[in-house]
Every structure is written in structure tokens, then in C-alpha cells.
Design a protein around this motif. Structure first.
Motif, PDB file in Angstrom:
ATOM      1  N   ASP A 112      -2.976  -8.037  -1.466  1.00 53.21           N
ATOM      2  CA  ASP A 112      -2.460  -6.726  -1.081  1.00 53.21           C
ATOM      3  C   ASP A 112      -2.022  -5.925  -2.299  1.00 53.21           C
ATOM      4  O   ASP A 112      -2.028  -4.694  -2.273  1.00 53.21           O
ATOM      5  N   LEU A 113      -1.606  -6.625  -3.345  1.00 51.81           N
ATOM      6  CA  LEU A 113      -1.077  -5.978  -4.541  1.00 51.81           C
ATOM      7  C   LEU A 113      -1.444  -6.800  -5.765  1.00 51.81           C
ATOM      8  O   LEU A 113      -1.213  -8.012  -5.795  1.00 51.81           O
ATOM      9  N   CYS A 132     -10.287  -6.225 -10.420  1.00 49.13           N
ATOM     10  CA  CYS A 132      -9.151  -6.031  -9.517  1.00 49.13           C
ATOM     11  C   CYS A 132      -9.579  -5.403  -8.199  1.00 49.13           C
ATOM     12  O   CYS A 132      -9.078  -5.782  -7.130  1.00 49.13           O
ATOM     13  N   ARG A 133     -10.485  -4.470  -8.264  1.00 51.00           N
ATOM     14  CA  ARG A 133     -10.957  -3.842  -7.026  1.00 51.00           C
ATOM     15  C   ARG A 133     -11.588  -4.877  -6.097  1.00 51.00           C
ATOM     16  O   ARG A 133     -11.386  -4.848  -4.878  1.00 51.00           O
ATOM     17  N   ASP A 134     -12.328  -5.808  -6.675  1.00 49.91           N
ATOM     18  CA  ASP A 134     -12.969  -6.838  -5.867  1.00 49.91           C
ATOM     19  C   ASP A 134     -11.941  -7.760  -5.221  1.00 49.91           C
ATOM     20  O   ASP A 134     -12.131  -8.215  -4.088  1.00 49.91           O
ATOM     21  N   LEU A 135     -10.837  -8.027  -5.933  1.00 51.96           N
ATOM     22  CA  LEU A 135      -9.833  -8.958  -5.423  1.00 51.96           C
ATOM     23  C   LEU A 135      -8.878  -8.328  -4.420  1.00 51.96           C
ATOM     24  O   LEU A 135      -8.181  -9.041  -3.686  1.00 51.96           O
ATOM     25  N   LEU A 136      -8.842  -6.992  -4.374  1.00 52.60           N
ATOM     26  CA  LEU A 136      -7.935  -6.296  -3.467  1.00 52.60           C
ATOM     27  C   LEU A 136      -8.584  -6.033  -2.110  1.00 52.60           C
ATOM     28  O   LEU A 136      -9.771  -5.718  -2.035  1.00 52.60           O
ATOM     29  N   ARG A 137      -7.788  -6.111  -1.066  1.00 52.33           N
ATOM     30  CA  ARG A 137      -8.267  -5.656   0.241  1.00 52.33           C
ATOM     31  C   ARG A 137      -8.396  -4.131   0.204  1.00 52.33           C
ATOM     32  O   ARG A 137      -7.736  -3.466  -0.623  1.00 52.33           O
ATOM     33  N   PRO A 138      -9.207  -3.545   1.055  1.00 59.22           N
ATOM     34  CA  PRO A 138      -9.262  -2.080   1.135  1.00 59.22           C
ATOM     35  C   PRO A 138      -7.865  -1.506   1.378  1.00 59.22           C
ATOM     36  O   PRO A 138      -7.129  -1.975   2.257  1.00 59.22           O
ATOM     37  N   GLY A 139      -7.481  -0.527   0.595  1.00 59.66           N
ATOM     38  CA  GLY A 139      -6.144   0.044   0.693  1.00 59.66           C
ATOM     39  C   GLY A 139      -5.095  -0.710  -0.094  1.00 59.66           C
ATOM     40  O   GLY A 139      -3.932  -0.296  -0.138  1.00 59.66           O
ATOM     41  N   THR A 250      -1.755   2.684  -8.414  1.00 57.65           N
ATOM     42  CA  THR A 250      -3.033   3.099  -7.828  1.00 57.65           C
ATOM     43  C   THR A 250      -3.275   2.355  -6.516  1.00 57.65           C
ATOM     44  O   THR A 250      -2.632   1.358  -6.202  1.00 57.65           O
ATOM     45  N   ARG A 251      -4.253   2.873  -5.775  1.00 56.70           N
ATOM     46  CA  ARG A 251      -4.605   2.262  -4.487  1.00 56.70           C
ATOM     47  C   ARG A 251      -6.122   2.214  -4.364  1.00 56.70           C
ATOM     48  O   ARG A 251      -6.812   3.203  -4.687  1.00 56.70           O
ATOM     49  N   ARG A 252      -6.633   1.075  -3.943  1.00 53.71           N
ATOM     50  CA  ARG A 252      -8.091   0.935  -3.766  1.00 53.71           C
ATOM     51  C   ARG A 252      -8.571   1.826  -2.641  1.00 53.71           C
ATOM     52  O   ARG A 252      -8.041   1.793  -1.524  1.00 53.71           O
TER      53      ARG A 252
END
Length: 254
Positions: A112-113, A132-139, A250-252
Motif C-alpha cells: 500500500d505504501l 516501485c510502481r510494480d510493487l504498489l497496488r493501484p492507488g 506520490t500516488r500510483r
């Protein structure tokens, strides 16, 4: 420093491993950045990339109800954090991991973060944001600090120091452009105050260098390396108006 002495990294880590933190930052800044995040789950899954000995990891444990995976590629940092976590009774919430920041082994959309203070430059910002974008859930949120220039007329000694460690270092506007091109929304950013450099970083660093100068009083090479590390604090004292660390929240997207 045109040529790195053979023992530089041994002495470097002997200094840095004893510090409360391995770069600028403090709890107040972490709380401010965390407050800019939107709609985090009540107990977020957090990844602290390049955690060092875990000063900000502990702040995240205080400021959230989440679980935190803390990753660093320097084993002694992880060993110290593991001992600290056990002593604080936080082994059920903080999980230190000795791993490459770029190859953590975690599945996509797992966190989530993602939090990283002064460490993403090791991967190169473009690469780090992609990972990091790949490891983060959408949002999910990515919160990090990065060094940026504040003036164009920077003394050569200051510029050489940053170009050696962070050759792609740019201005805040450059980082913001990279963020937005990498599929993230910028929620906010702010400059770390000078206190965040001195309280838990440069002041203890100077104390540690003084201590090791006594240990290595008859070792010219070691004392020369310690002088280089001390000089970094002198340069900051004289030229902190030339550069800064900026917190980016920032937020994905998607």
C-alpha cells in the motif's frame, strides 16, 4: 576524491553503522509526508527501501498501525535493526530483510505504501520508480526523499561530491517531471529543514568521527578517510543553500 582509498568503504561503514540514521530526515518530516497520503488503509502494508538501521522504519511503526518490511543490502544495518526491533517488541510488525533494493522478490501490487529516504538514487530514479510502481497496488503511495540542486553557482567541491555519488542529480522540477512520466500523481513535496541534517545525522557523525580518530591515531590512511567524511559536514555547514533534500509524496495512477 579522484581515487578511492582501498579501505574507504570499511571506514565509511564503521562510521555510518553507528549513527541513528544514514541520511537527513526526522520524525516531524516523516509525519508531515505521511499526512499528505490519501486514503491509506487502517493498517497498510509498507515497504521501506534502503532502510539503513531503521530510524524512519521505527517512525513509520509509531505513525501507522501497519506492518513494515524494511530492506537494505548492507547486512550489518539489517542485523542492527533486527536487534532493535526485538528489543522494542516490534518483531510482529517490522520485518528486516537483507536484500537488493532492486530485487526484493515481492510479488506485484503487494504494498500500500513504499517509503524510501535518500536511497532511490542508488537504482537511478527512472528504474526505481518503475520497480516501485510494480510493487504498489493501484492507488498505492510512493513517498521518498531525493537530493536536488537549489542554486546554479555551486562551488566545484560541492558539485564534485554530488556528481560522484549521484551523477543524475537535478532540480525539484526535474524530479517532478520524472515522477509524472512514470505513472505517478504528485500529491505534494517539501524541503527538509536544516535540523533534519544535523539532529540525528551530521552531529552524531561528527561525534563518531572524533571517536574513530582516537582509535586510528597512528593510522594515516584511516585518518585521511575520516577527514573526508568530516569534510562533508563542513561543506554542508558552508554551502547548504546550494542543495537540499526534498520529500516527494506520490500516488500510483492506474
Amino acid at each position: 576524491m579522484p581515487e578511492t582509498p582501498s579501505r574507504f568503504w570499511d571506514i565509511f561503514f564503521e562510521v555510518y553503522a553507528a549513527l541513528p540514521r544514514q541520511g537527513p530526515g526526522n520524525r516531524a518530516c516523516a509525519a508531515r509526508a505521511l499526512g499528505m497520503c490519501r486514503d491509506l488503509p487502517p493498517a497498510p502494508r509498507i515497504l521501506d527501501l534502503g532502510c539503513g538501521v531503521g530510524a524512519q522504519t521505527r517512525h513509520l511503526a509509531e505513525l501507522t498501525a501497519g506492518t513494515i518490511v524494511a530492506v537494505d543490502n548492507h547486512g550489518p544495518f539489517i542485523e542492527r535493526l533486527t536487534e532493535t526491533v526485538a528489543a522494542m517488541g516490534l518483531a510482529h510488525r517490522i520485518f528486516p530483510v537483507h536484500a537488493d533494493m532492486g530485487k526484493t522478490g515481492f510479488p506485484p501490487a503487494h504494498f500500500d505504501l513504499i517509503w524510501s529516504e535518500g536511497a532511490l538514487y542508488n537504482l537511478g530514479l527512472d528504474t526505481a520508480l518503475r520497480i516501485c510502481r510494480d510493487l504498489l497496488r493501484p492507488g498505492g503511495h510512493l513517498v521518498f526523499t531525493d537530493a536536488v540542486w537549489r542554486k546554479t553557482d555551486v562551488p566545484d567541491e560541492v558539485r564534485r561530491g554530488f556528481e560522484q555519488d549521484s551523477p543524475t542529480m537535478g532540480w525539484t522540477r526535474d524530479v517532478l517531471a520524472i515522477i509524472e512520466q512514470s505513472g505517478f500523481e504528485v500529491l505534494g513535496h517539501f524541503t527538509l529543514p536544516d535540523a533534519a541534517w544535523w539532529e540525528d545525522f551530521y552531529t552524531p557523525m561528527r561525534a563518531r568521527v572524533r571517536e574513530l580518530r582516537k582509535k586510528y591515531r597512528d593510522d594515516a590512511e584511516a585518518r585521511g578517510i575520516l577527514d573526508v567524511l568530516w569534510r562533508e559536514t563542513d561543506l554542508h555547514e558552508a554551502h547548504s543553500d546550494c542543495y537540499a533534500y526534498e520529500f516527494f509524496v506520490t500516488r500510483r495512477q492506474g
